[in-house]
Design an enzyme around this catalytic site. Structure first.
Site, mmCIF file in Angstrom:
data_model
loop_
_atom_site.group_PDB
_atom_site.id
_atom_site.type_symbol
_atom_site.label_atom_id
_atom_site.label_comp_id
_atom_site.label_asym_id
_atom_site.label_seq_id
_atom_site.Cartn_x
_atom_site.Cartn_y
_atom_site.Cartn_z
ATOM 1 C CE LYS A 260 -90.056 70.893 -12.590
ATOM 2 N NZ LYS A 260 -88.876 70.761 -11.723
ATOM 3 C CG ASN A 261 -88.773 74.553 -10.931
ATOM 4 O OD1 ASN A 261 -89.069 73.388 -10.614
ATOM 5 N ND2 ASN A 261 -87.916 74.830 -11.894
ATOM 6 N NE ARG B 170 -80.290 67.293 -7.537
ATOM 7 C CZ ARG B 170 -80.243 68.486 -6.957
ATOM 8 N NH1 ARG B 170 -81.186 69.348 -7.187
ATOM 9 N NH2 ARG B 170 -79.256 68.799 -6.150
ATOM 10 C CB CYS C 38 -80.115 64.669 -11.685
ATOM 11 S SG CYS C 38 -79.890 66.312 -12.349
ATOM 12 N NE ARG D 28 -79.695 70.032 -10.178
ATOM 13 C CZ ARG D 28 -80.986 69.953 -10.510
ATOM 14 N NH1 ARG D 28 -81.413 68.963 -11.222
ATOM 15 N NH2 ARG D 28 -81.823 70.863 -10.082
ATOM 16 N N PRO D 29 -74.551 69.616 -6.037
ATOM 17 C CG PRO D 29 -72.563 70.734 -5.612
ATOM 18 C CD PRO D 29 -73.409 70.221 -6.729
ATOM 19 C CB VAL D 30 -77.418 70.357 -1.081
ATOM 20 C CG1 VAL D 30 -78.431 70.015 -2.162
ATOM 21 C CG2 VAL D 30 -76.940 69.097 -0.351
ATOM 22 C CG ASP D 31 -71.646 73.287 -1.672
ATOM 23 O OD1 ASP D 31 -72.323 72.879 -2.632
ATOM 24 O OD2 ASP D 31 -70.933 74.297 -1.744
ATOM 25 C CD GLN D 32 -72.612 77.718 -1.597
ATOM 26 O OE1 GLN D 32 -72.744 78.830 -1.080
ATOM 27 N NE2 GLN D 32 -71.443 77.086 -1.665
ATOM 28 C CG ASP E 3 -84.951 75.166 -15.788
ATOM 29 O OD1 ASP E 3 -85.622 75.415 -14.770
ATOM 30 O OD2 ASP E 3 -83.877 74.549 -15.763
ATOM 31 C CB ILE F 94 -76.780 77.130 -14.797
ATOM 32 C CG1 ILE F 94 -77.192 78.561 -15.149
ATOM 33 C CG2 ILE F 94 -77.308 76.722 -13.415
ATOM 34 C CD1 ILE F 94 -76.809 79.608 -14.116
ATOM 35 N NE ARG G 144 -88.709 64.628 -12.149
ATOM 36 C CZ ARG G 144 -87.532 64.792 -11.565
ATOM 37 N NH1 ARG G 144 -86.479 64.154 -12.016
ATOM 38 N NH2 ARG G 144 -87.397 65.585 -10.536
HETATM 39 C C1 EPZ Z 1 -83.464 75.082 -9.539
HETATM 40 O O1 EPZ Z 1 -82.604 73.996 -9.242
HETATM 41 C C2 EPZ Z 1 -84.548 74.516 -10.421
HETATM 42 N N1 EPZ Z 1 -85.293 73.481 -9.691
HETATM 43 C C3 EPZ Z 1 -83.926 73.948 -11.695
HETATM 44 O O2 EPZ Z 1 -84.977 73.519 -12.531
HETATM 45 C C4 EPZ Z 1 -83.159 75.066 -12.407
HETATM 46 O O3 EPZ Z 1 -82.531 74.537 -13.547
HETATM 47 C C5 EPZ Z 1 -82.108 75.659 -11.455
HETATM 48 O O4 EPZ Z 1 -82.754 76.109 -10.243
HETATM 49 C C6 EPZ Z 1 -81.366 76.839 -12.072
HETATM 50 O O5 EPZ Z 1 -82.287 77.820 -12.424
HETATM 51 C C7 EPZ Z 1 -86.199 73.868 -8.760
HETATM 52 O O6 EPZ Z 1 -86.419 75.049 -8.523
HETATM 53 C C8 EPZ Z 1 -86.943 72.764 -8.058
HETATM 54 P P1 EPZ Z 1 -79.300 75.900 -8.250
HETATM 55 P P2 EPZ Z 1 -81.476 74.152 -8.088
HETATM 56 O O7 EPZ Z 1 -79.112 75.559 -6.814
HETATM 57 O O8 EPZ Z 1 -81.952 75.074 -7.057
HETATM 58 C C9 EPZ Z 1 -74.663 74.823 -8.030
HETATM 59 C C10 EPZ Z 1 -86.119 72.030 -13.927
HETATM 60 O O9 EPZ Z 1 -85.848 71.637 -15.066
HETATM 61 N N2 EPZ Z 1 -74.913 74.625 -6.588
HETATM 62 O O10 EPZ Z 1 -79.776 77.263 -8.618
HETATM 63 O O11 EPZ Z 1 -81.062 72.774 -7.707
HETATM 64 C C11 EPZ Z 1 -75.421 73.819 -8.888
HETATM 65 O O12 EPZ Z 1 -74.655 72.623 -9.022
HETATM 66 C C12 EPZ Z 1 -85.034 72.118 -12.870
HETATM 67 O O13 EPZ Z 1 -87.275 72.392 -13.548
HETATM 68 C C13 EPZ Z 1 -73.847 74.236 -5.767
HETATM 69 O O14 EPZ Z 1 -72.712 74.041 -6.229
HETATM 70 O O15 EPZ Z 1 -80.304 74.844 -8.898
HETATM 71 C C14 EPZ Z 1 -75.593 74.558 -10.188
HETATM 72 O O16 EPZ Z 1 -74.408 74.413 -10.952
HETATM 73 C C15 EPZ Z 1 -83.727 71.556 -13.381
HETATM 74 N N3 EPZ Z 1 -74.073 74.058 -4.432
HETATM 75 C C16 EPZ Z 1 -75.750 76.012 -9.757
HETATM 76 O O17 EPZ Z 1 -75.212 76.081 -8.429
HETATM 77 C C17 EPZ Z 1 -75.309 74.270 -3.862
HETATM 78 O O18 EPZ Z 1 -75.456 74.104 -2.639
HETATM 79 C C18 EPZ Z 1 -77.197 76.510 -9.728
HETATM 80 O O19 EPZ Z 1 -77.938 75.545 -9.019
HETATM 81 C C19 EPZ Z 1 -76.379 74.663 -4.716
HETATM 82 C C20 EPZ Z 1 -76.157 74.841 -6.068
#
Ligand code: EPZ
Length: 416
Positions: free
Chosen positions: A22-23, A93, A117, A122-126, A305, A327, A397
Site C-alpha cells: 500500500k505505502n 491522508r 487521524c 500528523r502535520p505536513v509542515d516539512q 506500523d 513515531i 484500507r
Molecule cells: C508514512 O506516513 C506511512 N504512510 C505510515 O503508514 C507510517 O506509519 C509512517 O510513514 C511512519 O513510518 C504512508 O506511507 C502512506 P511520517 P507519514 O511523515 O509519511 C511527523 C499505515 O499504517 N511529521 O514519516 O505520514 C509525524 O507527525 C500508515 O500504513 C511532522 O511533524 O509519516 C510523525 O510523528 C500509518 N511534520 C513523524 O513525523 C511533517 O511534515 C513521522 O511521520 C511530516 C511528519
C-alpha cells in the site's frame, strides 16, 4: 457496517500470497502526474486507499484504465484540475502526495490539508517547508494548501525529522526542478526506494535512495514506464504475527524478506523458526511465544506500523514486554480494546508494559485505525471463544481480502 467474527484457538497453517505494498503504491501512482505519457502499474493491491487515490487522480483529469485485478494504466496527459478536495483527502491522508508532482508538472496545486487521524496530529509542515525551499509560494487558508511555482529550483533540504511521505513528495518535485536537490535526513524506508526506482525508470536522475541523503538532478521531462509495486512488508509481518501467536506453521509467497529484518529478528527472539527462500518466508511457531520488547523508529529499525501487532502477540507470550512508540503521539488506541479481551497492559506515556497471560477471552471489540484493527485480528485468532470486531472498514484500507486469506490459512473467520 461490516464486522469480522473470529473463533480463536486454531493454529494457522498453509500458504498465501502477499499483495503489493500500500505505502509504495500510493506515492508511485502519484508519480504518474509527472509525465504526459502512459504509465502502467502491476502488482497493485486491491485496497480502499488505492481506489480512493485513483478516484482523486481521475477527478484531476487523469485517465485510469484498469487492466486486470492488479494492474492499471494511468494517462495524465489530460491533467486539467490540480486540486485535491477535502471530501476525498479527509478519507485518505496520503492524498498529500499529489502536492509535489502537481507543483512540478503544472506549477500550481490546491490540496486540502489532510488533518489528523486516530494516531496523531500528523502535520505536513516539512512537506511545505521543503517545497518553499524549492521556490514554491504556499499559503494555507480555509483548510487548503494553496501552492504556486514557476519552474521549481533545486535546493538543499534537511527535514526536522524523518518523514516518509515528506521525503517522497520532495523527491518527486525535485525530478523536474532546475538543478540539483539534496534531501538530508531522508527516510530510508523500502517504499521510498521503490518510488525512486519507478522515477528512475521514467528518466529521473536520483542517487542515494535508501540512505539518509538523496540527490536528485532535475531533468526537462519524464517519460512513460511500466512498474511492478514491491510486496507489502507490513502485510507480511502481520500474517507472520498471526501464525506465530496461534502456534502455526505458514509459508508466505511473493514477498521480500530483505525488507523485514527487524520484524524477523523479533519473531526469532520470540521463539519462531523462520526460513527465508527466494520470494517466500516460512514460519514455524513454538507452542508458546516468549515476550519481546521493542522500540519503534525509522527504517531499518522496528516499524511503527508493526507495533500494534506485536503488542497483540505479547499479550499471550511468556514474560513481560516493554513497547516504546517513538513515531506517533497516540498510537496505543488498540490497548483499551486488547484489555477487553483480558490483556494485562499498563501505559506509561509512550511506553506500554505488557504482561503475558495464558489466554485471552473472546469479546466484542472495535477497530479504531488500520494497524490497531490488525492487532485485534491477531489477538482474536489466539483468544478462546468468539471475538467480533466492529468498524472493519479500517482493515479494508490496508489489507486485501484479509478474511479470505486467513480462511485459506485455516482460521475460523467470517465477515458479517
Ligand atoms: C508514512 O506516513 C506511512 N504512510 C505510515 O503508514 C507510517 O506509519 C509512517 O510513514 C511512519 O513510518 C504512508 O506511507 C502512506 P511520517 P507519514 O511523515 O509519511 C511527523 C499505515 O499504517 N511529521 O514519516 O505520514 C509525524 O507527525 C500508515 O500504513 C511532522 O511533524 O509519516 C510523525 O510523528 C500509518 N511534520 C513523524 O513525523 C511533517 O511534515 C513521522 O511521520 C511530516 C511528519
Amino acid at each position: 457496517m461490516d464486522k469480522l467474527a473470529i473463533k480463536g484457538g486454531t493454529p494457522l497453517s498453509g500458504e498465501i500470497a502477499i499483495s503489493g505494498a500500500k505505502n509504495a503504491a500510493l506515492p508511485i501512482l502519484c508519480a504518474a502526474l509527472l509525465t504526459d505519457e502512459i504509465m502502467t502499474f502491476s502488482n497493485l493491491p486491491h485496497l480502499r486507499d488505492v481506489t480512493t487515490l485513483l478516484r482523486l487522480l481521475a477527478q484531476m483529469g487523469v485517465r485510469v484504465t484498469p487492466e486486470s485485478e492488479a494492474a492499471a494504466a494511468l494517462d495524465a496527459s489530460g491533467l486539467n484540475n490540480p486540486c485535491a478536495p477535502y471530501d476525498l483527502v479527509k478519507t485518505m491522508r496520503a492524498s498529500i502526495l499529489v502536492l509535489g508532482p502537481l507543483l512540478a508538472r503544472c506549477g500550481e496545486a490546491r490540496v486540502s490539508l489532510p488533518g489528523g487521524c486516530a494516531i496523531g496530529a500528523r502535520p505536513v509542515d516539512q512537506h511545505i517547508r521543503g517545497l518553499q525551499a524549492m521556490g514554491a509560494e504556499i499559503q494555507v487558508e480555509q483548510g487548503y494548501i494553496q501552492a504556486k511555482a514557476g519552474h521549481l529550483q533545486g535546493a538543499r533540504i534537511c527535514t526536522d525529522m524523518v518523514t516518509v511521505t515528506g521525503t517522497e513528495n520532495l523527491m518527486m518535485a525535485a525530478t523536474l526542478a532546475e538543478g540539483e536537490t539534496i534531501i538530508e535526513n531522508a527516510a530510508r524506508e523500502p517504499e521510498v526506494v521503490d518510488l525512486a526506482n519507478c522515477l528512475v525508470n521514467m528518466g529521473a536522475r536520483i542517487f542515494g535512495a535508501g540512505t539518509d541523503v538523496i540527490r536528485v538532478q532535475g531533468v526537462e521531462r519524464l517519460h512513460g514506464a511500466a512498474y511492478a509495486i514491491m510486496p507489502d512488508r507490513i502485510e507480511t509481518g502481520t500474517y507472520l504475527c498471526a501464525a506465530a501467536v496461534t502456534g502455526g506453521r505458514v509459508r508466505l509467497l511473493k514477498t521480500a524478506a530483505d525488507t523485514l529484518d527487524s520484524i524477523i529478528d523479533k519473531l526469532m527472539e520470540a521463539g519462531c523458526d523462520i526460513q527465508i527462500a527466494r520470494e517466500a518466508i516460512h514460519l514455524q511457531a513454538p507452542a508458546r511465544l516468549k515476550s519481546v520488547s521493542l522500540r519503534t523508529a525509522p527504517y531499518p529499525a522496528f516499524p511503527t506500523d508493526m507495533q500494534a501487532q506485536f503488542m497483540a502477540i505479547n499479550c499471550v507470550a511468556e514474560g513481560v514486554a516493554t513497547i516504546r512508540e517513538t513515531i506517533f503521539e497516540n498510537r496505543f488506541m488498540h490497548v483499551a480494546e486488547l484489555q477487553r479481551l483480558g490483556a494485562d497492559i499498563q501505559i506509561e506515556g509512550n511506553n506500554a508494559v505488557v504482561r503475558g497471560i495464558a489466554g485471552l477471552q473472546g469479546a466484542n471489540v472495535m477497530a479504531t485505525d488500520l494497524r490497531a484493527s490488525a492487532s485485534l485480528v491477531v489477538a482474536a485468532l489466539a483468544a478462546q471463544g468468539e471475538t467480533r470486531i466492529d468498524r472493519i472498514y479500517h482493515l479494508d484500507r490496508g489489507y486485501e481480502d484479509m478474511a479470505l486469506k486467513l480462511s485459506r490459512l485455516g482460521a475460523k473467520v467470517e465477515r458479517i
